[in-house]
Design an enzyme around this catalytic site. Sequence first.
Site, PDB file in Angstrom:
ATOM      1  N   ARG A  29     -25.293 -18.601  94.346  1.00 60.72           N
ATOM      2  CA  ARG A  29     -24.161 -19.523  94.586  1.00 60.72           C
ATOM      3  C   ARG A  29     -23.719 -19.443  96.048  1.00 60.72           C
ATOM      4  NH1 ARG A  29     -20.135 -17.296  90.515  1.00 60.72           N
ATOM      5  NH2 ARG A  29     -18.637 -18.765  91.361  1.00 60.72           N
ATOM      6  N   ARG A  56     -13.865 -10.313  88.680  1.00 57.61           N
ATOM      7  CA  ARG A  56     -13.116 -11.388  87.998  1.00 57.61           C
ATOM      8  C   ARG A  56     -13.275 -11.298  86.486  1.00 57.61           C
ATOM      9  NH1 ARG A  56     -13.710 -17.351  89.968  1.00 57.61           N
ATOM     10  NH2 ARG A  56     -15.929 -16.960  89.740  1.00 57.61           N
ATOM     11  N   LYS A 110      -9.827 -20.286  95.648  1.00 58.04           N
ATOM     12  CA  LYS A 110      -9.390 -21.679  95.474  1.00 58.04           C
ATOM     13  C   LYS A 110      -8.583 -21.847  94.181  1.00 58.04           C
ATOM     14  CE  LYS A 110     -13.685 -23.151  95.516  1.00 58.04           C
ATOM     15  NZ  LYS A 110     -14.426 -21.882  95.702  1.00 58.04           N
ATOM     16  N   ARG A 115     -17.907 -30.663  97.226  1.00 58.75           N
ATOM     17  CA  ARG A 115     -18.631 -29.470  97.615  1.00 58.75           C
ATOM     18  C   ARG A 115     -19.812 -29.794  98.526  1.00 58.75           C
ATOM     19  NH1 ARG A 115     -18.518 -24.574  93.820  1.00 58.75           N
ATOM     20  NH2 ARG A 115     -16.870 -25.834  92.981  1.00 58.75           N
TER      21      ARG A 115
END
Length: 224
Positions: A173, A129, A15, A90
Amino acid sequence: MSLRLVLLGPPGAGKGTLAGVLSKDLGLGSVSTGELFRNEIRRRTALGKLVTRYVSSGRLVPDELVVKVMARRLSRRRLGRGVVLDGFPRTAGQARGLDAFLKARGTPLHGALYLDCPTPLLISRLSGRRVCQRCGRNYHSRTMRPKRAGVCDACGGVLSIRKDDQVKTVTKRLEIDRAKAKPLLEFYQQRRLLYRLNGSGGIAQVFQRFRRLLDREGWLNARA
Ligand code: AP5
């Protein structure tokens, strides 16, 4: 282009990366709730103190607070110019809050874009990441390396691993996202606003798919 989009998808779906490309290539501004909260935490503001236990443990910040914070950020001017909301809403509760807010301002959404990605790819993206501690720019240890190892190309800041990208937190998550996604997607499906985009493959490939959608829906000519 006065396009108003929400970018949905599990952690690691890309995203933030797509929002960055849309800003660079199409001049479309974006607001990321994750980025916003991390900034507040870094600056030790009252809001930062309130959200830190949620963000660092991978839990969602309560709906009411997120909607309130976003309503303050989304000025009429910003909505009129067009904006991409990255990571908000969300939950179906947040989607209802956003919907009511946008309706009251006469600036409805053009679409809700869901980035679809298989779980192993999400995990590989999140584990690799690296984020600039100074400007927040994202990199990846395999697919998006900086020119100099450990150093941000844009500002020279130090790259580090996000706290919530630790394996245990990532698993949590992803679980939370799975539980919240169904009612959220149904909300937009019922309003005929849901668009699914394959988020696998390289960034250029994902952007190409987005461009095709843009053309198909005539969004390039979107007006406020
Ligand atoms: P947030 O920062 O929004 O985290 P997230 O949704 O879990 O999303 P990510 O940032 O992890 O993933 P992304 O999809 O943006 O992927 P990215 O582009 O970075 O939220 C953090 C926390 O804040 C939440 O856990 C919660 O506590 C709180 N929060 C935020 N919003 C909230 C809300 N609305 N309600 C309640 N709480 C909220 O890509 C990941 C990696 O993959 C990068 O390294 C990138 O370089 C790489 N990559 C991406 N795309 C590609 C590609 N196509 N090819 C190769 N590599 C790629």
